[in-house]
Write an enzyme that holds these catalytic residues in place. Structure first.
Site, PDB file in Angstrom:
ATOM      1  N   LYS A 186      89.807 -39.543 -20.025  1.00 56.25           N
ATOM      2  CA  LYS A 186      89.663 -40.820 -20.739  1.00 56.25           C
ATOM      3  C   LYS A 186      89.617 -41.980 -19.744  1.00 56.25           C
ATOM      4  CE  LYS A 186      92.078 -44.204 -23.284  1.00 56.25           C
ATOM      5  NZ  LYS A 186      93.330 -44.810 -22.977  1.00 56.25           N
ATOM      6  N   ASP A 213      90.804 -41.248 -27.203  1.00 58.04           N
ATOM      7  CA  ASP A 213      92.232 -41.535 -27.278  1.00 58.04           C
ATOM      8  C   ASP A 213      92.731 -41.144 -28.670  1.00 58.04           C
ATOM      9  OD1 ASP A 213      91.322 -43.543 -28.986  1.00 58.04           O
ATOM     10  OD2 ASP A 213      91.901 -45.185 -27.663  1.00 58.04           O
TER      11      ASP A 213
END
Length: 181
Positions: free
Chosen positions: A126, A144
């Site tokens: 991420k 996320d």
């Protein structure tokens, strides 16, 4: 009736078009002026709001101008400077360790590939995708907790693992939209 891959692609393209129409152009909510600043901001954003990170980073970015500065930082001092972002001990440790590797292995330049970024301490896919997409214009999908929840709710994935979700979304979302999505 089960939705085909083409139907999912069409649906997500329409969703993205509606979001763009409703909200206009999007960009990174974190304030930064170079890849190192973005890397630090994304590390700080874990379990923290972008608003809070943006309150903390101006003082950091004035004091720590380059990876070498973070690499030489006193851990206790950095911890205090980032305390309000939560998990500050681990974040400080990762920022310092990542900076040391950037200096020693990458000649002081934040890497511009996913493979090299995820080798840095405290950097997962991420974070790497956020840096690549926003600092280097290399498309990537940042997954996320919100992306997990929404994409499951939209029926675009059944997975709960962020990496699997990223790979589920890649064939559905046009590559040019990956970072904004």
């Amino acid at each position: 009736m089960k939705e085909t891959l083409e139907q999912k692609k069409s649906r997500i393209t329409k969703i993205i078009a509606r979001l763009k129409k409703a909200y206009g152009p999007v960009g990174c909510a974190l304030h930064f002026s170079n890849p190192m600043e973005l890397l630090v901001a994304v590390i700080l954003s874990a379990q923290c709001t972008d608003k809070r990170v943006n309150l903390v980073t101006p003082a950091l970015f004035k004091k720590y101008l380059k990876p070498e500065d973070y690499a030489k930082a006193d851990p206790k001092t950095l911890e205090e400077e980032i305390r309000t972002t939560g998990f500050y001990k681990n974040k400080a440790k990762n920022i310092i360790a990542a900076s040391k590797e950037i200096v020693s292995k990458h000649n002081g330049k934040v890497p511009d590939t996913l493979e090299e970024l995820v080798e840095l301490p405290g950097v997962g896919r991420k974070t790497a995708n956020a840096v690549l997409g926003n600092a280097y214009a290399v498309p990537g999908i940042c997954v996320d907790t919100h992306m997990i929840r929404l994409n499951r709710r939209l029926g675009l994935t059944k997975n709960t693992d962020p990496v699997k979700i990223e790979f589920d979304l890649m064939p559905l979302v046009l590559e040019k939209d990956w970072t904004d999505y």
